[in-house]
Enzyme design. Structure first.
Site, short mmCIF file in Angstrom:
data_model
loop_
_atom_site.label_atom_id
_atom_site.label_comp_id
_atom_site.label_asym_id
_atom_site.label_seq_id
_atom_site.Cartn_x
_atom_site.Cartn_y
_atom_site.Cartn_z
N ASP A 99 62.96 68.77 63.04
CA ASP A 99 64.09 69.70 63.21
C ASP A 99 65.05 69.54 62.03
O ASP A 99 64.91 68.62 61.24
CB ASP A 99 64.84 69.39 64.51
N ASP B 33 68.32 68.97 62.53
CA ASP B 33 69.54 68.47 63.18
C ASP B 33 70.45 69.67 63.47
O ASP B 33 69.95 70.69 63.98
CB ASP B 33 70.20 67.37 62.33
N1 ADE Z 1 64.78 62.45 66.06
C1 ADE Z 1 64.24 63.65 65.78
N2 ADE Z 1 65.21 64.54 65.40
C2 ADE Z 1 66.38 63.86 65.45
C3 ADE Z 1 67.72 64.20 65.17
N3 ADE Z 1 68.06 65.43 64.76
N4 ADE Z 1 68.67 63.26 65.34
C4 ADE Z 1 68.33 62.00 65.73
N5 ADE Z 1 67.08 61.63 66.02
C5 ADE Z 1 66.11 62.54 65.88
#
Ligand code: ADE
Length: 278
Positions: free
Chosen positions: A216, A218
Site C-alpha cells: 500500500d 500508507d
Molecule cells: N504494513 C503494511 N502496510 C503498512 C503501513 N502502511 N503501515 C504500517 N505497517 C504496514
C-alpha cells in the site's frame, strides 16, 4: 577450508505462513529462556538447503505486532542451528516510485516503536550475562541483498535495495501528519515488525536480511486509497507467489556462497559489544 553449512530461517510475515514451500517437513517445538516462539518451527529443505520456517504472527495470524515474542523467535532459530535469516514483511510505501507489488530490501531503519524489549541481555537470571551495546550500522547483512536483488532481476521482479524502513508500534496505521513526517525524516517504507527483530538477529550473530513486499501507499498521498487491512491482505495475497519464487531462487544461491568470515565477524561484533560486570 570447508564451506560452513548454511541453515536458513525464513520468518514468514503477514500472508507467508505456507509450510508447503519446504520439502521433507518436520515440526520442531523449541522453548527458550524468553518463552515460546510464535509457532512450532517447521524444518525442511528448499532445493537441498536446510531451512526453517517460522510464522511471525502464528500460523493463524493471531499475534499482533507488539505481542510477537521476537526474542523467543530469534533465539529458537539460533538454537536449531540457523546461520542466516530471510525475513519477509509487508510494508507500506512512503515514496511514489516504490509501488504496491514491488519488493524492497531493508538497508536501515527508523525506530518508532515504544514498548518492545530489544535485547537478550536484560539482566534476568537465564539471560546471557552483561549489557550488549550492539552497533546498528550495518543493521542488516551487507551481502545477502545483492544476491536477492540478482534473483529478483532474474525473475523480472521489481526490487528496490537499501531502503529505510520506519517501524511503528501499531497495531493502528499512521495518521496523515505522521505519514508525512516519516517521509520528511527519510523513511522510504513503513511496517510494524522489523524492530526488534533485526536488532535481536544481530545480537544473536545471525546474517539477517529483510525482504519487504509493498502492499500500500500508507496515507500520505493526496489521491488514491488510504491504507486499510483489506488492501494490505489483498495486495500481499496477489503477490505472495512472487515472494515464494524469489525465496526459492535465492536460497540455493545463498547456500553456495562462502560465509565463514562473515559469520566469524558477526560473532566478533557481538563479543566486543558485550560489557561484562567488572
Ligand atoms: N504494513 C503494511 N502496510 C503498512 C503501513 N502502511 N503501515 C504500517 N505497517 C504496514
Amino acid at each position: 577450508m570447508a564451506k560452513c553449512k548454511v541453515k536458513i530461517g525464513i520468518i514468514g510475515g503477514t500472508g507467508l505462513d505456507d509450510p508447503d514451500i519446504l520439502e521433507n517437513r518436520k515440526e520442531t517445538s523449541v522453548t527458550t529462556p524468553f518463552g515460546n516462539p510464535s509457532d512450532v518451527l517447521i524444518e525442511g529443505k528448499i532445493d537441498g538447503v536446510d531451512c526453517v520456517l517460522l510464522a511471525r504472527h502464528g500460523r493463524k495470524h493471531t499475534i499482533k505486532p507488539s505481542s510477537v515474542n521476537y526474542r523467543a523467535n530469534i533465539w529458537a532459530l539460533k538454537e536449531v542451528g540457523c546461520t542466516h535469516v530471510l525475513a519477509s514483511t509487508a510494508c507500506g510505501s512512503l515514496r511514489e516510485e516504490i509501488k504496491p507489488g514491488d519488493f524492497v530490501l531493508l538497508g536501515s531503519f527508523i525506530d518508532r516503536t515504544t514498548s518492545r524489549v530489544q535485547t537478550f541481555y536484560d539482566g534476568a537470571p537465564n539471560s546471557p550475562p552483561g549489557v550488549c551495546h550492539i552497533p546498528m550500522e550495518p543493521a542488516y547483512c551487507p551481502f545477502m541483498p545483492k544476491l536477492v536483488s540478482e534473483s529478483a532481476q532474474a525473475l523480472k521482479l521489481k526490487i528496490h535495495p537499501g531502503v529505510t524502513c520506519v517501524v511503528i508500534e501499531g497495531p493502528r496505521y499512521s495518521s496523515l501528519a505522521e505519514s508525512k513526517m516519516y517521509r520528511f525524516l527519510g523513511g522510504d517504507v513503513i511496517n510494524m515488525t522489523n524492530i526488534p527483530e533485526v536488532v535481536l538477529a544481530k545480537e544473536a550473530g545471525l546474517c539477517y536480511a529483510a525482504i519487504g513486499l509493498i502492499t500500500d501507499y500508507d496515507c500520505w498521498r493526496d489521491t488514491g486509497n488510504k491504507v486499510c487491512v483489506d488492501e494490505v491482505m489483498h495486495t500481499f495475497k496477489s503477490n505472495v507467489q512472487n515472494l515464494i519464487a524469489l525465496l526459492k531462487h535465492v536460497i540455493p544461491v545463498i547456500a553456495n556462497e562462502e560465509w565463514d568470515k562473515v559469520i566469524e565477524s558477526l560473532k566478533e561484533s557481538v563479543k566486543s559489544s558485550v560489557m561484562l560486570p567488572s
